[in-house]
Design a protein around this motif. Sequence first.
Motif, PDB file in Angstrom:
ATOM      1  N   ASP A  36       0.816  -1.210   0.000  1.00  0.00           N
ATOM      2  CA  ASP A  36       0.000   0.000   0.000  1.00  0.00           C
ATOM      3  C   ASP A  36       0.850   1.260   0.000  1.00  0.00           C
ATOM      4  O   ASP A  36       0.412   2.306  -0.481  1.00  0.00           O
ATOM      5  CB  ASP A  36      -0.915   0.020   1.229  1.00  0.00           C
ATOM      6  N   SER A  37       2.040   1.174   0.564  1.00  0.00           N
ATOM      7  CA  SER A  37       2.887   2.362   0.674  1.00  0.00           C
ATOM      8  C   SER A  37       4.347   1.934   0.756  1.00  0.00           C
ATOM      9  O   SER A  37       4.651   0.773   1.073  1.00  0.00           O
ATOM     10  CB  SER A  37       2.526   3.171   1.925  1.00  0.00           C
ATOM     11  N   LYS A  38       5.231   2.866   0.487  1.00  0.00           N
ATOM     12  CA  LYS A  38       6.661   2.582   0.598  1.00  0.00           C
ATOM     13  C   LYS A  38       7.027   2.258   2.042  1.00  0.00           C
ATOM     14  O   LYS A  38       7.884   1.399   2.296  1.00  0.00           O
ATOM     15  CB  LYS A  38       7.486   3.763   0.105  1.00  0.00           C
ATOM     16  N   ALA A  39       6.377   2.923   2.989  1.00  0.00           N
ATOM     17  CA  ALA A  39       6.658   2.661   4.402  1.00  0.00           C
ATOM     18  C   ALA A  39       6.318   1.221   4.771  1.00  0.00           C
ATOM     19  O   ALA A  39       7.059   0.563   5.512  1.00  0.00           O
ATOM     20  CB  ALA A  39       5.876   3.642   5.274  1.00  0.00           C
ATOM     21  N   ASP A  40       5.194   0.725   4.255  1.00  0.00           N
ATOM     22  CA  ASP A  40       4.798  -0.655   4.525  1.00  0.00           C
ATOM     23  C   ASP A  40       5.803  -1.624   3.901  1.00  0.00           C
ATOM     24  O   ASP A  40       6.180  -2.632   4.515  1.00  0.00           O
ATOM     25  CB  ASP A  40       3.395  -0.899   3.973  1.00  0.00           C
ATOM     26  N   TYR A  41       6.235  -1.322   2.684  1.00  0.00           N
ATOM     27  CA  TYR A  41       7.239  -2.157   2.014  1.00  0.00           C
ATOM     28  C   TYR A  41       8.556  -2.156   2.793  1.00  0.00           C
ATOM     29  O   TYR A  41       9.153  -3.214   3.025  1.00  0.00           O
ATOM     30  CB  TYR A  41       7.470  -1.643   0.594  1.00  0.00           C
ATOM     31  N   ASP A  42       9.009  -0.976   3.211  1.00  0.00           N
ATOM     32  CA  ASP A  42      10.291  -0.868   3.913  1.00  0.00           C
ATOM     33  C   ASP A  42      10.270  -1.600   5.255  1.00  0.00           C
ATOM     34  O   ASP A  42      11.291  -2.123   5.701  1.00  0.00           O
ATOM     35  CB  ASP A  42      10.656   0.607   4.141  1.00  0.00           C
ATOM     36  N   SER A  43       9.091  -1.648   5.892  1.00  0.00           N
ATOM     37  CA  SER A  43       9.005  -2.264   7.218  1.00  0.00           C
ATOM     38  C   SER A  43       8.732  -3.761   7.167  1.00  0.00           C
ATOM     39  O   SER A  43       8.794  -4.430   8.205  1.00  0.00           O
ATOM     40  CB  SER A  43       7.908  -1.583   8.045  1.00  0.00           C
TER      41      SER A  43
END
Length: 272
Positions: A36-43
């Motif tokens: 859904d978001s880059k933050a979700d991917y990074d985490s």
Amino acid sequence: MGKIHRGHISLLEKSKLESPESSIIVSIFVNPLQFDSKADYDSYPKSFERDLRILEENKVDFVFSPSVDEMYPCGFDEHTLVSVPYISEILIGKVRKGHFNGVATVLGKLFNMVKPDFVVFGEKDYQQLALVRKMVYDMNYDIEVLSSSTERESDGLAISSRNVFLSEEDRKIAPKLKETMESTILKFLSGFTFEECTKFFREEMRKFGFSDDNFSVLDSVSLKEISPRSELAIAMVSARLGRVTLLDNKIFPLPEKRSNFSKNNLLKRSSK
């Protein structure tokens, strides 16, 4: 996608039982297109070196782990997308817009690059499994799609890579999702309407501290409304606990008398 756990190992075991003489290939690729978001991917939990050790211990023949640039050389905005109608748009797809387009796209590419004879997916992510089956059928892939039952912790919680994000207190509460799902199924089979079951599920989830909860009962093959031809139903549930959305499901046979099943099992969000 990585962070190998016992659920993934069960897929390897299923592969070996299915075809002991075949080479087993595992793909490790955390796909940015389905987040859904880059933050979700990074985490998202990643542990590549650890995963390789575990796969070696389990006698995996090959690991296919392409880079993002190899998978999407022109970037995301100009990349062709694969979309599976209906299945991509209900349940999780209704909340996570575009998620299953990312899943279908990356799986289509992996199938074309690896050319497997068969693939094994876990039943915990049942909507994803249904999507793969439909895509393989519609696109005439010469691939057999197999499934492996959900692996669980000793207290019944379905194993997931994201469970590491549960706090100590939330981890104690998490098994209530499965318990409440099973209690709600019993109510459904005993004659309660879908609306009554949804209300019960929502109230129980809120009592334990869950939010964004959903309870659905659908045909286990099509994931559409139960019809007179349906033999097996599937209850599919999701709920958020802390920062983690937990999923679970259970397939069950339908009784001959289905007076409470008419148009009562359509997808319905139990919270807005």
